[in-house]
Scaffold this motif. Sequence first.
Motif, PDB file in Angstrom:
ATOM      1  N   ALA A  15      46.211  46.488  38.248  1.00  0.00           N
ATOM      2  CA  ALA A  15      47.555  47.414  38.856  1.00  0.00           C
ATOM      3  C   ALA A  15      46.085  48.387  39.904  1.00  0.00           C
ATOM      4  O   ALA A  15      46.223  48.020  40.968  1.00  0.00           O
ATOM      5  CB  ALA A  15      48.166  48.257  37.685  1.00  0.00           C
ATOM      6  N   VAL A  16      44.873  48.474  39.191  1.00  0.00           N
ATOM      7  CA  VAL A  16      44.159  49.407  40.061  1.00  0.00           C
ATOM      8  C   VAL A  16      43.496  48.206  40.919  1.00  0.00           C
ATOM      9  O   VAL A  16      43.018  48.822  42.203  1.00  0.00           O
ATOM     10  CB  VAL A  16      43.016  49.626  38.956  1.00  0.00           C
ATOM     11  N   ALA A  17      43.765  47.643  40.814  1.00  0.00           N
ATOM     12  CA  ALA A  17      43.544  46.103  41.796  1.00  0.00           C
ATOM     13  C   ALA A  17      43.395  46.068  42.568  1.00  0.00           C
ATOM     14  O   ALA A  17      43.361  46.000  43.912  1.00  0.00           O
ATOM     15  CB  ALA A  17      42.489  44.785  40.806  1.00  0.00           C
ATOM     16  N   ALA A 107      45.934  37.104  52.080  1.00  0.00           N
ATOM     17  CA  ALA A 107      46.271  36.101  50.787  1.00  0.00           C
ATOM     18  C   ALA A 107      44.934  35.593  50.130  1.00  0.00           C
ATOM     19  O   ALA A 107      44.326  36.423  48.878  1.00  0.00           O
ATOM     20  CB  ALA A 107      47.180  35.682  50.710  1.00  0.00           C
ATOM     21  N   VAL A 108      43.807  35.139  51.068  1.00  0.00           N
ATOM     22  CA  VAL A 108      42.481  34.874  50.187  1.00  0.00           C
ATOM     23  C   VAL A 108      41.790  35.655  49.610  1.00  0.00           C
ATOM     24  O   VAL A 108      41.670  35.947  48.343  1.00  0.00           O
ATOM     25  CB  VAL A 108      42.109  34.097  51.066  1.00  0.00           C
ATOM     26  N   LEU A 109      41.571  36.681  50.753  1.00  0.00           N
ATOM     27  CA  LEU A 109      39.998  38.247  50.020  1.00  0.00           C
ATOM     28  C   LEU A 109      41.119  38.647  48.884  1.00  0.00           C
ATOM     29  O   LEU A 109      40.892  39.263  48.245  1.00  0.00           O
ATOM     30  CB  LEU A 109      40.333  38.709  51.334  1.00  0.00           C
ATOM     31  N   GLY A 110      43.136  38.752  49.044  1.00  0.00           N
ATOM     32  CA  GLY A 110      43.343  39.973  47.770  1.00  0.00           C
ATOM     33  C   GLY A 110      43.199  39.055  46.894  1.00  0.00           C
ATOM     34  O   GLY A 110      42.672  40.192  45.825  1.00  0.00           O
ATOM     35  N   VAL A 114      41.111  41.321  43.735  1.00  0.00           N
ATOM     36  CA  VAL A 114      41.773  41.516  41.983  1.00  0.00           C
ATOM     37  C   VAL A 114      41.327  40.622  41.235  1.00  0.00           C
ATOM     38  O   VAL A 114      40.970  41.376  40.545  1.00  0.00           O
ATOM     39  CB  VAL A 114      43.501  40.862  42.712  1.00  0.00           C
ATOM     40  N   SER A 115      41.035  39.167  42.138  1.00  0.00           N
ATOM     41  CA  SER A 115      39.768  38.887  40.546  1.00  0.00           C
ATOM     42  C   SER A 115      38.386  39.552  39.985  1.00  0.00           C
ATOM     43  O   SER A 115      39.258  39.628  38.508  1.00  0.00           O
ATOM     44  CB  SER A 115      40.131  37.401  40.365  1.00  0.00           C
ATOM     45  N   TRP A 119      37.803  41.186  36.674  1.00  0.00           N
ATOM     46  CA  TRP A 119      37.051  40.863  35.568  1.00  0.00           C
ATOM     47  C   TRP A 119      36.139  41.696  35.633  1.00  0.00           C
ATOM     48  O   TRP A 119      35.954  42.444  34.577  1.00  0.00           O
ATOM     49  CB  TRP A 119      36.327  39.363  36.040  1.00  0.00           C
ATOM     50  N   ILE A 120      36.038  43.123  36.181  1.00  0.00           N
ATOM     51  CA  ILE A 120      34.519  44.179  36.048  1.00  0.00           C
ATOM     52  C   ILE A 120      35.105  45.201  35.387  1.00  0.00           C
ATOM     53  O   ILE A 120      35.086  45.348  34.038  1.00  0.00           O
ATOM     54  CB  ILE A 120      34.459  44.649  37.365  1.00  0.00           C
TER      55      ILE A 120
END
Length: 128
Positions: A15-17, A107-110, A114-115, A119-120
Amino acid sequence: MGFLKGLLIRLGSTAVAFWLATLLIPGITLDSDSAVETVTTLLLVAVIFGVVNAVLQPIIKSVGCGFYLLTLGLIALVVNGLLFLLTSWIAGEAGLPFHVDSFWPEAVLGALFVSIVTWILGAILDRD
């Protein structure tokens, strides 16, 4: 209790991402009137994204195994972008004020953003 904790951490970090993606990537918008609506929308979009990834990604990887090998895994960017766009469509159909304008580059950058952020945050927050 460990499973529930991990699930909540993953949901919160996703959600934060998504929130950061709406702030940093033009074309990804969240049009809400209040903070409560924003948080609720982000949590629901994170759930939708998690369900879409959990259900469709293994099927796509199994069916498209040859494409993953042929492109050395770069097709994953396309697949993740399409899943991100599908999440936006499902959110729109559910009446949530979350929208992604187009596949490229939003969409690709998003999906990539988000990934990485998830992960971080997962690595930082998942310490016992």
